[in-house]
Write a protein that holds these residues in place. Sequence first.
Motif: not given
Length: 429
Positions: A170-189
């Motif tokens: 219902t909103v644009s852009p919504n908070a869903v984002s499946f890019d490749s940045s998740f590998t870096e985020e998994l390492m964050l404190p």
Amino acid sequence: MAHHKIGWKTAAALVISNMIGTGVFTSLGYQISDLKNTTSILSLWVIGGFLALIGAFIYSELASKFKQSGGDYIYLSRTYHPVFGYLSSWISLFVGFSAPISLAALAMSKYLNSFGLNLGKEFAIAMILIVAIFQSFSLNLSSKFQNIFTILKVIFILLLIGIGFYYAPTVSPNAVSFDSSFTEELMLPAFATSLVYVTFAYTGWNSASYIIEEINQPKKNLPKALFIGVIFVTVTYVFLNFVFLKHATAASLVGKEDVANISFANILGLQHVKWVSCFIALQLIATISGYLWIGSRLSQATAKENKLWSFMAKENKHKIPVRAIWVHTTISISLIFSGDFEVIFTYTSFVLQILATLAISTAFFIKKDELTIIKSKFFYVLPTIFLAFSLYICYFVLMQKPKESLFGLGIIALGIIIFFFDKHQKPND
């Protein structure tokens, strides 16, 4: 006179209602401040569910080994030293069961305020008192009350997920984002500190093990209740968070506690989202009831073995520990005056994580021939995985939130002092 015992369905209802409380409706706002990737956010919830499932396996084994109600108190006292069991009850009395009751009651008044009501702490206190009265009569009444509100909770949450998936974003852009940045985020404190909010949302996976003596055929029914409860909750959490992200912008969710409201206002409009708030508030009644039920049993188990607590051991004619219920009620009410939501949330999560780490470590003392579910050495891999994650979470919370963590450690230190004081109260020992 035969006393009423509960079956696996009521036990599973307790697990579900103890787990689905304030956590899933509040943690996303804290997570999305640092984690923007949907894969990393959803993987938090999957890891949380995986840890809860491992925990459920281990607790089923511990419960069938010790066969006594009281959960952590029994496992830690019998395995290590009474001081550890005492600490677990002390933590549970103040933090483990009473704080979630206060948080649920406060969240209830917050959600009902969308009707333009100005409900504050008085309403939260009234709700806790009403539930405590229902808990004080018989096991039969407690389980009916628990089951009705858990069924309401489950239907409502499935409805939310259904509506969220049915409607296009219902909103644009919504908070869903499946890019490749998740590998870096998994390492964050921040990933580790977000995990502590998630593990708080999963607290309660062990709840049925605290009342093993009130469960019919516990060897069969306890594991069943724990597994069904945990798997249902994990799937629900992953779907719910996806729905929240799908219908809101990232900016509108950051740091907010009422994420369900923000997201569903975009689907249903401000007028109708009030009903969502109303149901979130209603389903929290089952949470308050579940924590009061289990918490009072844990305090009662401690009261049977410790002088300072002994007044809480008394039961009514239906075997209900009425005094313990009212001590928990009083503490929950006093916590409502003790600080803001996020502070209570953080130190509670931290202290409970330490307690879970200690309790799970007792699994290494179960002998191989005592195992009932996984009868092989592979069983010991489970507590190892749990402890590795747990220590990782505790370390990062201590680094990132030192003030709240130290407050939590202060509660533990006070418990140790009281234990030694209590031990000197026993001249006949």
